[in-house]
Write a protein that holds these residues in place. Sequence first.
Motif, PDB file in Angstrom:
ATOM      1  N   PRO A 183       0.647  -1.265   0.004  1.00 17.33           N
ATOM      2  CA  PRO A 183       0.121  -0.181  -0.168  1.00 17.33           C
ATOM      3  C   PRO A 183       0.894   1.096   0.005  1.00 17.33           C
ATOM      4  O   PRO A 183       1.766   1.274   0.738  1.00 17.33           O
ATOM      5  CB  PRO A 183      -0.822  -0.117   1.221  1.00 17.33           C
ATOM      6  N   ASP A 184       0.445   2.421  -0.806  1.00 12.07           N
ATOM      7  CA  ASP A 184       1.266   3.450  -0.756  1.00 12.07           C
ATOM      8  C   ASP A 184       2.577   3.487  -1.476  1.00 12.07           C
ATOM      9  O   ASP A 184       3.374   4.225  -1.477  1.00 12.07           O
ATOM     10  CB  ASP A 184       1.225   4.063   0.551  1.00 12.07           C
ATOM     11  N   CYS A 185       2.789   2.374  -2.351  1.00  8.93           N
ATOM     12  CA  CYS A 185       3.972   2.268  -3.154  1.00  8.93           C
ATOM     13  C   CYS A 185       3.517   2.180  -4.361  1.00  8.93           C
ATOM     14  O   CYS A 185       2.757   1.089  -4.909  1.00  8.93           O
ATOM     15  CB  CYS A 185       4.775   1.377  -2.624  1.00  8.93           C
ATOM     16  N   VAL A 186       3.804   2.995  -5.242  1.00  8.99           N
ATOM     17  CA  VAL A 186       3.914   2.653  -6.833  1.00  8.99           C
ATOM     18  C   VAL A 186       5.043   3.086  -7.578  1.00  8.99           C
ATOM     19  O   VAL A 186       6.087   3.595  -7.120  1.00  8.99           O
ATOM     20  CB  VAL A 186       2.729   3.742  -7.289  1.00  8.99           C
ATOM     21  N   LEU A 187       4.987   2.608  -8.810  1.00  7.81           N
ATOM     22  CA  LEU A 187       6.118   2.735  -9.890  1.00  7.81           C
ATOM     23  C   LEU A 187       5.516   3.902 -10.920  1.00  7.81           C
ATOM     24  O   LEU A 187       4.514   3.802 -11.157  1.00  7.81           O
ATOM     25  CB  LEU A 187       6.315   1.867 -10.482  1.00  7.81           C
ATOM     26  N   ARG A 188       6.215   5.224 -11.147  1.00  8.16           N
ATOM     27  CA  ARG A 188       5.530   6.092 -11.706  1.00  8.16           C
ATOM     28  C   ARG A 188       6.607   6.883 -12.465  1.00  8.16           C
ATOM     29  O   ARG A 188       7.823   6.612 -12.067  1.00  8.16           O
ATOM     30  CB  ARG A 188       4.859   7.186 -10.885  1.00  8.16           C
ATOM     31  N   SER A 189       6.146   7.655 -13.587  1.00 11.14           N
ATOM     32  CA  SER A 189       7.180   8.359 -14.265  1.00 11.14           C
ATOM     33  C   SER A 189       7.945   9.644 -13.175  1.00 11.14           C
ATOM     34  O   SER A 189       7.320   9.868 -12.265  1.00 11.14           O
ATOM     35  CB  SER A 189       6.443   9.508 -15.316  1.00 11.14           C
ATOM     36  N   TRP A 190       9.110   9.854 -13.640  1.00  7.89           N
ATOM     37  CA  TRP A 190       9.835  10.669 -13.029  1.00  7.89           C
ATOM     38  C   TRP A 190       9.321  12.257 -13.296  1.00  7.89           C
ATOM     39  O   TRP A 190       9.078  12.527 -14.294  1.00  7.89           O
ATOM     40  CB  TRP A 190      11.545  10.764 -13.256  1.00  7.89           C
ATOM     41  N   HIS A 191       9.332  13.002 -12.207  1.00  3.00           N
ATOM     42  CA  HIS A 191       9.010  14.532 -12.211  1.00  3.00           C
ATOM     43  C   HIS A 191       9.840  15.389 -12.067  1.00  3.00           C
ATOM     44  O   HIS A 191      10.767  15.050 -10.966  1.00  3.00           O
ATOM     45  CB  HIS A 191       7.720  14.669 -11.441  1.00  3.00           C
ATOM     46  N   ASP A 192       9.928  16.752 -12.457  1.00  2.00           N
ATOM     47  CA  ASP A 192      10.975  17.697 -11.984  1.00  2.00           C
ATOM     48  C   ASP A 192      10.946  17.867 -10.640  1.00  2.00           C
ATOM     49  O   ASP A 192      11.962  18.247 -10.062  1.00  2.00           O
ATOM     50  CB  ASP A 192      10.539  18.852 -12.698  1.00  2.00           C
ATOM     51  N   LYS A 244      13.572  16.008  -7.991  1.00  2.00           N
ATOM     52  CA  LYS A 244      14.863  16.525  -7.785  1.00  2.00           C
ATOM     53  C   LYS A 244      15.445  16.449  -6.424  1.00  2.00           C
ATOM     54  O   LYS A 244      16.584  15.849  -6.156  1.00  2.00           O
ATOM     55  CB  LYS A 244      15.081  18.062  -8.330  1.00  2.00           C
ATOM     56  N   ASN A 245      14.818  17.065  -5.500  1.00  6.21           N
ATOM     57  CA  ASN A 245      15.318  16.778  -4.150  1.00  6.21           C
ATOM     58  C   ASN A 245      15.299  15.567  -3.610  1.00  6.21           C
ATOM     59  O   ASN A 245      16.505  15.226  -2.850  1.00  6.21           O
ATOM     60  CB  ASN A 245      14.623  17.786  -2.997  1.00  6.21           C
ATOM     61  N   ALA A 246      14.534  14.643  -3.699  1.00  2.02           N
ATOM     62  CA  ALA A 246      14.682  13.284  -3.297  1.00  2.02           C
ATOM     63  C   ALA A 246      15.564  12.783  -4.017  1.00  2.02           C
ATOM     64  O   ALA A 246      16.416  11.674  -3.524  1.00  2.02           O
ATOM     65  CB  ALA A 246      13.150  12.617  -3.766  1.00  2.02           C
ATOM     66  N   LEU A 247      15.883  12.792  -5.218  1.00  2.00           N
ATOM     67  CA  LEU A 247      16.794  11.977  -5.975  1.00  2.00           C
ATOM     68  C   LEU A 247      18.274  12.456  -5.440  1.00  2.00           C
ATOM     69  O   LEU A 247      19.009  11.693  -5.258  1.00  2.00           O
ATOM     70  CB  LEU A 247      16.985  12.686  -7.678  1.00  2.00           C
ATOM     71  N   PHE A 285       6.838   5.890  -2.611  1.00  2.90           N
ATOM     72  CA  PHE A 285       6.319   5.467  -1.365  1.00  2.90           C
ATOM     73  C   PHE A 285       6.023   6.549  -0.295  1.00  2.90           C
ATOM     74  O   PHE A 285       6.872   7.684  -0.293  1.00  2.90           O
ATOM     75  CB  PHE A 285       7.386   4.605  -0.582  1.00  2.90           C
ATOM     76  N   GLY A 286       4.549   6.558   0.086  1.00  3.90           N
ATOM     77  CA  GLY A 286       4.413   7.715   0.654  1.00  3.90           C
ATOM     78  C   GLY A 286       4.090   8.910   0.127  1.00  3.90           C
ATOM     79  O   GLY A 286       4.517  10.098   0.581  1.00  3.90           O
ATOM     80  N   GLY A 287       4.073   9.009  -1.165  1.00  2.33           N
ATOM     81  CA  GLY A 287       3.780  10.157  -1.799  1.00  2.33           C
ATOM     82  C   GLY A 287       5.305  10.738  -2.249  1.00  2.33           C
ATOM     83  O   GLY A 287       5.011  11.726  -2.992  1.00  2.33           O
ATOM     84  N   LYS A 288       6.412  10.130  -1.951  1.00  3.67           N
ATOM     85  CA  LYS A 288       7.584  10.941  -2.276  1.00  3.67           C
ATOM     86  C   LYS A 288       8.694   9.607  -3.094  1.00  3.67           C
ATOM     87  O   LYS A 288       8.443   8.418  -2.807  1.00  3.67           O
ATOM     88  CB  LYS A 288       8.529  11.005  -1.050  1.00  3.67           C
ATOM     89  N   ALA A 289       9.215   9.987  -4.101  1.00  5.51           N
ATOM     90  CA  ALA A 289      10.326   9.269  -4.716  1.00  5.51           C
ATOM     91  C   ALA A 289      11.306   8.707  -3.828  1.00  5.51           C
ATOM     92  O   ALA A 289      11.917   9.664  -3.145  1.00  5.51           O
ATOM     93  CB  ALA A 289      11.122   9.870  -5.942  1.00  5.51           C
TER      94      ALA A 289
END
Length: 186
Positions: free
Chosen positions: A8-17, A20-23, A69-73
Amino acid sequence: MRLPTDIPDCVLRSWHDTDKNALILHGNNRQIWRNLTGIFPHPYTEDDALKWVETANRPGRDVNLAVEFGGKAIGGIGIRAGNDVNVYTATLGYWIGETYWGNGIATAAVKAMIAYVLFSNEFARLEARVFAWNAASMRVLEKVGFVREGVLKYSIFKDSQIVDSVLYALVRDPKSLTLAEDNSPS
């Protein structure tokens, strides 16, 4: 693109600008860098993050997704499509931020990517090369059905060492694919 996982609350999705900070936060970690190919830089900078988001979202046969996960990359997963005689082979790679290790997220992400790749009817073989020191990644692959095919002696130069890599693969019967025309000379 958005692919669910079995967590739950874990998805694979496209990268977004906005990733950046999470990366930078998760990618600028020597333990992450140490287990990835040379295209993953260290230290990981803001410029690296922006270039990655652009590269990851280019159209083509390669698929590069954020693990959210939890809304964050918190990591990344992708396949690099083969070409020429390896056109029906894809190479899998993935990483999860160290804070999230040991929670089954990598396993869930790989399972979701496998389902997507095999559903696409584009590949007969999915393979992954794991550095010999990365037992955790080997366990992830084995849990989702990859088979250890062999050890490639002294095949990796990373972190000033020449080490073995372990080749894992997941295959499907090519008879289940709609094959393109073979342009090999007769």
